[in-house]
Design an enzyme around this catalytic site. Structure first.
Site, PDB file in Angstrom:
ATOM      1  N   ASP A  45      40.882  -6.579  34.290  1.00  8.52           N
ATOM      2  CA  ASP A  45      39.432  -6.664  34.095  1.00  8.52           C
ATOM      3  C   ASP A  45      38.654  -5.870  33.711  1.00  8.52           C
ATOM      4  O   ASP A  45      39.222  -4.810  33.265  1.00  8.52           O
ATOM      5  CB  ASP A  45      38.614  -6.626  35.720  1.00  8.52           C
ATOM      6  CG  ASP A  45      38.115  -7.995  36.458  1.00  8.52           C
ATOM      7  OD1 ASP A  45      39.096  -8.695  35.478  1.00  8.52           O
ATOM      8  OD2 ASP A  45      38.243  -7.499  37.676  1.00  8.52           O
ATOM      9  N   GLU A  68      27.078 -20.064  43.268  1.00 14.26           N
ATOM     10  CA  GLU A  68      27.441 -18.581  44.009  1.00 14.26           C
ATOM     11  C   GLU A  68      27.105 -17.723  45.291  1.00 14.26           C
ATOM     12  O   GLU A  68      27.343 -17.144  46.086  1.00 14.26           O
ATOM     13  CB  GLU A  68      27.334 -17.876  42.837  1.00 14.26           C
ATOM     14  CG  GLU A  68      27.769 -17.522  41.174  1.00 14.26           C
ATOM     15  CD  GLU A  68      29.409 -16.249  41.309  1.00 14.26           C
ATOM     16  OE1 GLU A  68      29.407 -15.961  42.202  1.00 14.26           O
ATOM     17  OE2 GLU A  68      30.070 -16.541  40.742  1.00 14.26           O
ATOM     18  N   GLU A  88      32.094  -6.530  35.961  1.00  9.64           N
ATOM     19  CA  GLU A  88      32.686  -7.251  35.362  1.00  9.64           C
ATOM     20  C   GLU A  88      32.257  -8.163  34.319  1.00  9.64           C
ATOM     21  O   GLU A  88      32.014  -9.287  34.552  1.00  9.64           O
ATOM     22  CB  GLU A  88      34.333  -7.881  35.926  1.00  9.64           C
ATOM     23  CG  GLU A  88      35.480  -9.131  35.170  1.00  9.64           C
ATOM     24  CD  GLU A  88      36.137  -9.969  35.954  1.00  9.64           C
ATOM     25  OE1 GLU A  88      35.473  -9.941  37.560  1.00  9.64           O
ATOM     26  OE2 GLU A  88      36.235 -11.693  35.346  1.00  9.64           O
ATOM     27  N   ARG A 125      29.356 -22.444  39.021  1.00  7.11           N
ATOM     28  CA  ARG A 125      30.171 -21.998  39.954  1.00  7.11           C
ATOM     29  C   ARG A 125      28.602 -22.037  41.359  1.00  7.11           C
ATOM     30  O   ARG A 125      27.929 -21.289  41.315  1.00  7.11           O
ATOM     31  CB  ARG A 125      30.809 -20.728  39.676  1.00  7.11           C
ATOM     32  CG  ARG A 125      31.623 -20.565  39.122  1.00  7.11           C
ATOM     33  CD  ARG A 125      32.517 -19.488  39.148  1.00  7.11           C
ATOM     34  NE  ARG A 125      33.472 -19.880  38.314  1.00  7.11           N
ATOM     35  CZ  ARG A 125      34.631 -18.574  37.570  1.00  7.11           C
ATOM     36  NH1 ARG A 125      34.328 -17.654  38.371  1.00  7.11           N
ATOM     37  NH2 ARG A 125      35.312 -18.742  37.192  1.00  7.11           N
ATOM     38  N   CYS A 155      45.557 -16.513  30.239  1.00  7.45           N
ATOM     39  CA  CYS A 155      44.228 -16.918  29.737  1.00  7.45           C
ATOM     40  C   CYS A 155      43.093 -16.170  29.735  1.00  7.45           C
ATOM     41  O   CYS A 155      43.154 -14.406  30.313  1.00  7.45           O
ATOM     42  CB  CYS A 155      43.329 -18.140  30.475  1.00  7.45           C
ATOM     43  SG  CYS A 155      42.940 -17.519  32.263  1.00  7.45           S
ATOM     44  N   GLU A 204      36.845 -19.927  26.402  1.00  6.68           N
ATOM     45  CA  GLU A 204      38.106 -19.411  27.344  1.00  6.68           C
ATOM     46  C   GLU A 204      39.935 -19.590  26.138  1.00  6.68           C
ATOM     47  O   GLU A 204      39.437 -20.762  26.349  1.00  6.68           O
ATOM     48  CB  GLU A 204      38.101 -20.329  28.744  1.00  6.68           C
ATOM     49  CG  GLU A 204      39.398 -19.960  29.302  1.00  6.68           C
ATOM     50  CD  GLU A 204      39.477 -20.206  30.979  1.00  6.68           C
ATOM     51  OE1 GLU A 204      38.749 -20.415  31.767  1.00  6.68           O
ATOM     52  OE2 GLU A 204      41.315 -19.826  31.301  1.00  6.68           O
ATOM     53  N   ARG A 252      27.599 -12.491  30.550  1.00  7.78           N
ATOM     54  CA  ARG A 252      28.126 -11.502  30.789  1.00  7.78           C
ATOM     55  C   ARG A 252      28.129 -10.198  29.642  1.00  7.78           C
ATOM     56  O   ARG A 252      27.894  -8.971  29.887  1.00  7.78           O
ATOM     57  CB  ARG A 252      29.614 -11.274  31.713  1.00  7.78           C
ATOM     58  CG  ARG A 252      29.046 -11.864  33.035  1.00  7.78           C
ATOM     59  CD  ARG A 252      29.383 -11.269  33.886  1.00  7.78           C
ATOM     60  NE  ARG A 252      28.717 -11.810  35.258  1.00  7.78           N
ATOM     61  CZ  ARG A 252      29.855 -11.993  36.454  1.00  7.78           C
ATOM     62  NH1 ARG A 252      31.082 -11.310  36.504  1.00  7.78           N
ATOM     63  NH2 ARG A 252      29.928 -12.308  37.315  1.00  7.78           N
ATOM     64  N   ASN A 290      37.663 -11.011  31.548  1.00  4.85           N
ATOM     65  CA  ASN A 290      39.154 -10.622  31.678  1.00  4.85           C
ATOM     66  C   ASN A 290      40.364 -11.153  31.119  1.00  4.85           C
ATOM     67  O   ASN A 290      39.984 -12.065  29.978  1.00  4.85           O
ATOM     68  CB  ASN A 290      39.247 -11.114  33.021  1.00  4.85           C
ATOM     69  CG  ASN A 290      38.904 -12.475  33.469  1.00  4.85           C
ATOM     70  OD1 ASN A 290      38.940 -13.623  32.740  1.00  4.85           O
ATOM     71  ND2 ASN A 290      39.004 -12.597  34.661  1.00  4.85           N
ATOM     72  N   CYS A 334      40.851 -23.392  31.827  1.00  3.78           N
ATOM     73  CA  CYS A 334      41.601 -23.520  31.470  1.00  3.78           C
ATOM     74  C   CYS A 334      42.844 -24.810  32.083  1.00  3.78           C
ATOM     75  O   CYS A 334      43.622 -25.011  32.318  1.00  3.78           O
ATOM     76  CB  CYS A 334      43.063 -21.982  31.579  1.00  3.78           C
ATOM     77  SG  CYS A 334      42.223 -21.609  33.219  1.00  3.78           S
ATOM     78  N   ARG A 380      24.636 -13.103  37.025  1.00  8.49           N
ATOM     79  CA  ARG A 380      25.928 -13.866  37.677  1.00  8.49           C
ATOM     80  C   ARG A 380      24.879 -14.957  38.486  1.00  8.49           C
ATOM     81  O   ARG A 380      23.898 -14.982  38.548  1.00  8.49           O
ATOM     82  CB  ARG A 380      25.547 -12.975  39.497  1.00  8.49           C
ATOM     83  CG  ARG A 380      26.566 -13.957  40.322  1.00  8.49           C
ATOM     84  CD  ARG A 380      26.872 -12.920  41.365  1.00  8.49           C
ATOM     85  NE  ARG A 380      27.650 -11.889  41.572  1.00  8.49           N
ATOM     86  CZ  ARG A 380      28.820 -12.362  41.177  1.00  8.49           C
ATOM     87  NH1 ARG A 380      29.363 -13.724  41.102  1.00  8.49           N
ATOM     88  NH2 ARG A 380      29.405 -11.239  41.191  1.00  8.49           N
TER      89      ARG A 380
HETATM   90  P1  ATP Z   1      33.223 -11.496  39.468  1.00 11.23           P
HETATM   91  O1  ATP Z   1      34.251 -11.039  40.898  1.00 11.23           O
HETATM   92  O2  ATP Z   1      31.692 -11.406  39.155  1.00 11.23           O
HETATM   93  O3  ATP Z   1      32.317 -13.100  40.187  1.00 11.23           O
HETATM   94  P2  ATP Z   1      35.231 -13.585  39.097  1.00 11.23           P
HETATM   95  O4  ATP Z   1      36.381 -12.866  39.214  1.00 11.23           O
HETATM   96  O5  ATP Z   1      34.645 -15.201  39.391  1.00 11.23           O
HETATM   97  O6  ATP Z   1      33.784 -12.852  38.877  1.00 11.23           O
HETATM   98  P3  ATP Z   1      36.418 -15.023  36.833  1.00 11.23           P
HETATM   99  O7  ATP Z   1      36.635 -16.288  37.595  1.00 11.23           O
HETATM  100  O8  ATP Z   1      37.677 -14.138  36.522  1.00 11.23           O
HETATM  101  O9  ATP Z   1      35.031 -13.985  37.510  1.00 11.23           O
HETATM  102  O10 ATP Z   1      36.265 -15.347  35.321  1.00 11.23           O
HETATM  103  C1  ATP Z   1      36.108 -15.124  34.268  1.00 11.23           C
HETATM  104  C2  ATP Z   1      34.478 -14.517  33.830  1.00 11.23           C
HETATM  105  O11 ATP Z   1      33.798 -15.756  34.000  1.00 11.23           O
HETATM  106  C3  ATP Z   1      33.990 -13.015  34.208  1.00 11.23           C
HETATM  107  O12 ATP Z   1      35.205 -11.853  33.684  1.00 11.23           O
HETATM  108  C4  ATP Z   1      32.563 -13.178  33.845  1.00 11.23           C
HETATM  109  O13 ATP Z   1      32.557 -13.318  32.412  1.00 11.23           O
HETATM  110  C5  ATP Z   1      32.331 -14.971  33.615  1.00 11.23           C
HETATM  111  N1  ATP Z   1      31.993 -15.226  35.253  1.00 11.23           N
HETATM  112  C6  ATP Z   1      32.658 -15.643  35.907  1.00 11.23           C
HETATM  113  N2  ATP Z   1      31.787 -15.504  37.140  1.00 11.23           N
HETATM  114  C7  ATP Z   1      30.251 -15.577  37.043  1.00 11.23           C
HETATM  115  C8  ATP Z   1      28.537 -16.366  36.730  1.00 11.23           C
HETATM  116  N3  ATP Z   1      28.665 -16.184  38.697  1.00 11.23           N
HETATM  117  N4  ATP Z   1      28.050 -15.735  36.695  1.00 11.23           N
HETATM  118  C9  ATP Z   1      28.516 -15.141  34.714  1.00 11.23           C
HETATM  119  N5  ATP Z   1      29.473 -15.006  34.210  1.00 11.23           N
HETATM  120  C10 ATP Z   1      30.559 -14.817  35.166  1.00 11.23           C
HETATM  121 ZN    ZN Z   2      41.268 -19.163  33.136  1.00 11.76          ZN
HETATM  122 MG    MG Z   3      33.234 -14.758  40.977  1.00 14.44          MG
END
Ligand code: ATP
Ligand code: ZN
Ligand code: MG
Length: 499
Positions: free
Chosen positions: A412, A332, A430, A330, A458, A349, A465, A433, A300, A341
């Site tokens: 979520d 992680e 999750e 990311r 968005c 998106e 996932r 979202n 976004c 994850r």
């Molecule tokens: P989480 O709390 O699980 O870390 P997030 O709140 O960081 O998720 P958002 O930034 O809201 O996730 O991203 C939206 C979507 O992106 C999530 O619903 C998921 O489908 C996907 N997503 C986010 N982080 C990951 C990841 N590390 N691996 C795979 N998919 C991801």
């Molecule tokens: Zn966004």
């Molecule tokens: Mg996250």
């Protein structure tokens, strides 16, 4: 609030001889724009310097902003009469006292100031800062930062806001294994060459792509969303606007450009590589610039950048676009995980910009389409809940209020993972979202339309996932998959056999 400021103004020449005029201008300033609660109460002249002491108990007129007004008035008056101007202003010493709503739970410190807190009373000391510092409004942000940090201390201890909206019926999973482990065992998947990345063989790739087609055909295209192709690399100024840079600097993959593409400059690097057959890290460092961008975290921000400063015609509203090209990265960290994850993931998106009414209506439609997918096509056990993501966790935000209104906020979508254990005790995943953000991002990027107010939002469709959730509940054998899904992937591609 109480402000106690010692400042100086540097003039273009000596002002000792025109002291009388200087005094007059200051008295005038005090009379005309200042009052009892704020005034220049002491001043002194030394060669081309004017030292001022300003005192104020009005939080609405802060001496550091008044300083710029004073500079202008002195320049105007003395310029007219004596052709003398103010070169620069600066702060020698500044004490600001203000009260917090709550007592801090632990020590608070911020850059550029010494902060002392006694109960709810804060005293902030700033020393020797220049005009730029005053002009760029650092001081007001520093006061806000102290308040925010204290609010944050209260927020930290609390569990995240979560309120159930809807829950599907229970569904009997076909197995309770971790699909990632099984796919690795079967050779469908391999841990990628670096941490948190995966290599998807033909079978796993077909699953991800089937999920993608479902999202496009069953959700986005029926609602009129159009594809855009965004860039993967996000310059910092975009993340400054969205707040990501202050929100999660520890989660980005940073991008460093070479200092030059000139082979000459890289010659030593090339020679060292040829001789040592290792990466000459020191030499590499010399040839790279400091990062000024990062890899896509979510699509976004760059989509908003596309609309930056533009006025969208009313007939184009709501704008409905999606990107499925930029891959999200990311950092992680924290151990290894399955495909649920990862550090590098594939996400569609959708972003929507329109009037408040249009977006609230769109939210209902999106939820309806998503429900159709998760109930009729993937046949999942899942639920929806209101949550508050980081970009809405403003200090002091009243959650109760948000509950009633339910206009802006994030929903979520979470699914049960049988391999994690009991459905009521284990953590659900999750898998996507949906957010309505309000005007925060359209304001930040100055996106407008004729007359009306715009909102945006968005939704993050995480293909890994979706896949992880589906396989965790439905297993790896196509014969157990729901018919709706089989329409998208009837049978899996053949394996590559290894000897
Ligand atoms: P989480 O709390 O699980 O870390 P997030 O709140 O960081 O998720 P958002 O930034 O809201 O996730 O991203 C939206 C979507 O992106 C999530 O619903 C998921 O489908 C996907 N997503 C986010 N982080 C990951 C990841 N590390 N691996 C795979 N998919 C991801
Ligand atoms: Zn966004
Ligand atoms: Mg996250």
């Amino acid at each position: 609030m109480k402000f106690d400021l010692e400042a100086y103004l540097t003039f273009s020449s000596n002002i000792v001889n025109i002291r009388k005029d200087v005094d007059e201008v200051i008295q005038n300033i005090n009379k005309k724009i200042f009052n009892d609660k704020k005034k220049i109460d002491k001043w002194d002249v030394d060669k081309n310097l004017l030292h001022l002491h300003i005192f104020s108990t009005l939080s609405s007129s802060r001496p550091h902003s008044l300083l710029l007004q004073i500079k202008n008035m002195l320049s105007r008056e003395l310029g007219r009469k004596h052709h003398i101007g103010v070169r620069e202003i600066g702060i020698k010493k500044y004490r600001i006292d203000f009260e917090l709503e709550k007592k801090p739970l632990k020590k608070v410190s911020i850059p550029f100031a010494d902060v002392r807190i006694d109960g709810k009373l804060v005293t902030m000391y700033i020393h020797d800062v220049d005009e730029d510092f005053v002009r760029k409004n650092y001081i007001d942000r520093m006061i806000n930062l102290v308040r925010e940090k204290v609010e944050q201390q209260y927020y930290e201890g609390k569990t995240e806001f979560w309120r159930l909206i809807w829950r599907s019926e229970e569904k009997k999973p076909v197995w309770s294994k971790d699909p990632t482990e099984e796919m690795i065992r079967l050779g469908w998947l391999k841990q990628g060459p670096t941490k948190g990345k995966w290599f998807y063989g033909p079978k796993a790739a077909a699953l991800l792509r089937a999920m993608e087609m479902i999202a496009l055909n069953e959700v986005l295209h029926p609602l009129g969303f159009q594809e855009v192709v965004s860039s993967h690399i996000v310059p910092f100024d975009i993340w400054l606007k969205t707040g990501h840079l202050e929100g999660m600097p520890g989660e980005f993959y940073y991008v460093a450009e070479p200092c030059s593409r000139d082979v000459e400059k890289w010659q030593r690097f090339i020679d060292l590589t040829k001789i040592t057959k290792e990466v000459p890290m020191e030499e590499l460092k010399n040839n790279l610039s400091i990062p000024s961008a990062g890899i896509c975290y979510a699509q976004c921000p760059v989509i908003y950048w596309f609309f930056k400063g533009r006025t969208i015609a009313e007939k184009s509203l709501p704008v409905l676009v999606y990107d499925r090209t930029a891959i999200s990265n990311r950092y992680e960290s924290g151990g290894r995980h399955g495909i649920e994850r990862v550090d590098e993931f594939h996400r569609i998106e959708p972003v929507y910009i329109g009037t408040k009414e249009q977006l609230l209506d769109l939210r209902d439609k999106l939820i309806e389409r998503y429900k159709h997918v998760f109930n009729n096509i993937l046949d999942l056990e899942w639920r929806m809940a209101w949550v508050t993501p980081w970009y809405m966790q403003q200090a002091g935000k009243n959650m109760e209020k948000q509950e009633e209104e339910q206009e802006t906020g994030t929903i979520d979508f979470e699914a049960y993972l049988p391999y994690r254990g009991d459905r009521d005790k284990s953590e659900w995943l999750e898998f996507q979202n949906l957010s309505i953000i309000g005007d925060k991002y359209v304001k930040a990027f100055n996106i407008k339309t004729q007359k009306k107010e715009l909102w945006s939002g968005c939704s993050g469709i995480g293909l890994e996932r979706w896949t992880a959730v589906f396989l965790a509940q439905k297993g790896l054998k196509p014969e157990y998959w729901p018919d709706g899904f089989k329409k998208y992937l009837e049978k899996l591609p053949r394996d590559i056999k290894f000897l």
